[in-house]
Design an enzyme around this catalytic site. Structure first.
Site, PDB file in Angstrom:
ATOM      1  N   CYS A  12      70.318  45.542  77.130  1.00 32.31           N
ATOM      2  CA  CYS A  12      70.951  46.494  76.219  1.00 32.31           C
ATOM      3  C   CYS A  12      71.277  45.831  74.898  1.00 32.31           C
ATOM      4  CB  CYS A  12      72.204  47.060  76.874  1.00 32.31           C
ATOM      5  SG  CYS A  12      71.786  47.986  78.326  1.00 32.31           S
ATOM      6  N   GLU A  31      60.165  10.821  72.139  1.00 36.70           N
ATOM      7  CA  GLU A  31      60.793  11.649  73.172  1.00 36.70           C
ATOM      8  C   GLU A  31      60.502  13.131  72.980  1.00 36.70           C
ATOM      9  OE1 GLU A  31      65.001  10.603  73.142  1.00 36.70           O
ATOM     10  OE2 GLU A  31      65.275  11.648  71.250  1.00 36.70           O
ATOM     11  N   PRO A  32      59.240  13.518  73.130  1.00 35.99           N
ATOM     12  CA  PRO A  32      58.903  14.931  73.001  1.00 35.99           C
ATOM     13  C   PRO A  32      59.384  15.746  74.207  1.00 35.99           C
ATOM     14  CG  PRO A  32      56.957  13.688  73.652  1.00 35.99           C
ATOM     15  CD  PRO A  32      58.058  12.682  73.445  1.00 35.99           C
TER      16      PRO A  32
HETATM   17  C1  LIG Z   1      65.604  18.403  71.692  1.00 33.01           C
HETATM   18  C2  LIG Z   1      65.441  16.966  71.462  1.00 33.01           C
HETATM   19  C3  LIG Z   1      64.204  16.366  71.612  1.00 33.01           C
HETATM   20  C4  LIG Z   1      62.951  17.134  71.936  1.00 33.01           C
HETATM   21  O1  LIG Z   1      62.655  18.082  71.010  1.00 33.01           O
HETATM   22  P1  LIG Z   1      61.255  18.866  71.123  1.00 33.01           P
HETATM   23  O2  LIG Z   1      61.197  19.636  69.880  1.00 33.01           O
HETATM   24  O3  LIG Z   1      61.335  19.718  72.340  1.00 33.01           O
HETATM   25  O4  LIG Z   1      60.201  17.825  71.237  1.00 33.01           O
HETATM   26  C5  LIG Z   1      64.124  14.997  71.448  1.00 33.01           C
HETATM   27  N1  LIG Z   1      65.212  14.275  71.142  1.00 33.01           N
HETATM   28  C6  LIG Z   1      66.416  14.820  70.988  1.00 33.01           C
HETATM   29  C7  LIG Z   1      67.567  13.967  70.665  1.00 33.01           C
HETATM   30  C8  LIG Z   1      66.572  16.177  71.128  1.00 33.01           C
HETATM   31  O5  LIG Z   1      67.782  16.714  70.954  1.00 33.01           O
END
Ligand SMILES: *Cc1c(COP(=O)(O)O)cnc(C)c1O
Length: 419
Positions: free
Chosen positions: A349, A278-279
């Site tokens: 600011c 899940e990127p």
């Molecule tokens: C933020 C997050 C991601 C993605 O992170 P990246 O660094 O943007 O790839 C994936 N899984 C979970 C649970 C996250 O909180």
């Protein structure tokens, strides 16, 4: 004299047409990343899934592009879920995350029919079980595990619990949390989720975390006979900000992880669970740039030259939040030598509102434009109205054509909720 071009569009012309600050997002770049997830991971391994961590950039048009590539979506709040549904996302492809989901958010997730709920803690598990029962459904669940890998030091903190606000420790999962989920009548425990960090250019955290989770599965199996049907390995794949090496390929992270998982399953006579990635940042980060107009240019008594721009902290809080570093380019003076060392200052600011310290640019003056690279992730989604600065417009470019994806906020927009 050549203006800077971005995916076939003249950046200076876009700035004139849509105003500044302006987020410009390349559709092609996002599609390339989605296709790389397919060729380097989904097509290479059976029974795999990719979901985009939408908190990186939730612009509806971006969600539509990613949906059209067949990639799933991860959301972490009712608001993100709402936007995803508005963008037309198939709810069965949505995973709902969050360390403290409210009852209202869980209800929204159940009503929408989201595919997976990633449960963070026992109180949420009990609540979801009750609410699922009331709704007459069985919720498909992963439990979030904190594997205890510190992505900065690459050490497994084995003594005691890792201090994280996210998820269960391995000890808690083995010690009863997994069994609690299994025994909950309205919960279908599909497996486990972990996420080791962000902006990683090194794969050792992913590999180490996979080893820890596999050991956990083995122990859990011995103790309870449970076999996981899914492992979600999270995101965290890095992109190229100033001073970074090139963005690694998905396979750089996932090939060794898959090797670990497959070997482990073979050795222990287990069926390999589905594997999910899940990127977020990796999918959209390099697809975006931000264009600013130069205002005041001045050299202070200490000899530092500041290029003031019409945005900064409100459209990109990352430099102030974590000292993030960005590459900057001149837009109209793209052909001139970068022979001036300058600091690009935002307009808020706060002394910390600096877009980029000590970057080399050509001599610039009021009315010129500059572009900050790699702002596709965690910019628009983190934008705010500090100093009542309106949020920028968003333009999506593709094959030399631009289309407006979000109009610029007005002063009126900023006060419209106030009584
Ligand atoms: C933020 C997050 C991601 C993605 O992170 P990246 O660094 O943007 O790839 C994936 N899984 C979970 C649970 C996250 O909180």
């Amino acid at each position: 004299m050549g203006n800077m071009s971005f995916y076939g569009c003249d950046v200076s012309e876009l700035a004139s047409e849509y105003g500044t600050p302006l987020y410009i997002i390349s559709e092609e770049n996002i599609r390339e990343r989605c296709r790389e997830m397919k060729s380097e991971f989904l097509d290479r391994y059976e029974n795999t899934k990719a979901v985009y961590a939408s908190k990186a950039c939730q612009i509806l048009e971006v969600l539509r592009i990613i949906a059209s590539e067949g990639i799933g979506l991860d959301v972490v709040s009712g608001g993100e879920l709402y936007a995803a549904l508005k963008a037309g996302y198939d709810p069965s492809k949505i995973e709902f995350h969050g360390n403290t989901k409210s009852e209202r958010e869980l209800k929204e997730a159940l009503n929408a029919g989201v595919g997976t709920i990633v449960v963070d803690n026992l109180s949420e598990l009990a609540l979801l079980d009750r609410m699922s029962g009331e709704a007459g459904i069985v919720s498909s669940v992963l439990l979030r595990v904190t594997p205890g890998v510190d992505s900065h030091t690459h050490e497994y903190i084995s003594t005691g619990q890792l201090d994280s606000k996210f998820g269960f420790s391995v000890e808690e999962i083995i010690g009863g949390a997994a069994q609690r989920a299994q025994k909950s009548p309205n919960i279908d425990l599909r497996g486990f989720h972990y996420h080791v960090g962000s902006q990683l250019h090194d794969n050792s955290s992913h590999i180490m975390a996979a080893e820890i989770i596999l050991d956990m599965l083995l122990e859990l199996g011995k103790k309870t006979g449970y076999e996981a049907r899914e492992i979600n390995c999270g995101g965290g794949f890095g992109v190229q900000y100033a001073g970074d090496p090139e963005r690694p390929k998905v396979s750089f992270f996932m090939d060794p992880v898959m090797e670990k998982i497959e070997t482990f399953c073979r050795k222990n006579g287990m069926e390999r669970p589905a594997v999910t990635i899940e990127p977020g940042r990796w999918v959209v980060g390099e697809a975006g740039i931000t264009v600013y107009e130069v205002g005041a240019v001045k050299t202070n008594a200490a000899g530092r030259t500041y290029i003031g721009v019409d945005g900064g902290y409100p459209d990109n809080p990352r430099p102030a939040l974590y000292g993030a570093k960005y590459d900057v380019r001149a837009v109209e003076k793209a052909d001139l030598p970068c022979d001036r060392k300058v600091t690009v200052a935002g307009k808020c600011c706060e002394s910390g509102d600096i877009v980029a310290w000590d970057v080399m640019l050509p001599e610039l003056s009021r009315g010129d434009h500059i572009a900050v690279l790699c702002t596709g992730a965690y910019n628009h989604s983190m934008a705010n109205n500090y100093n009542r600065v309106p949020k920028p417009a968003v333009v999506v470019v593709n094959k030399g054509k631009a289309r407006l994806a979000a109009r610029r906020e007005t002063y009126e927009d900023m006060i419209r909720l106030e009584l």
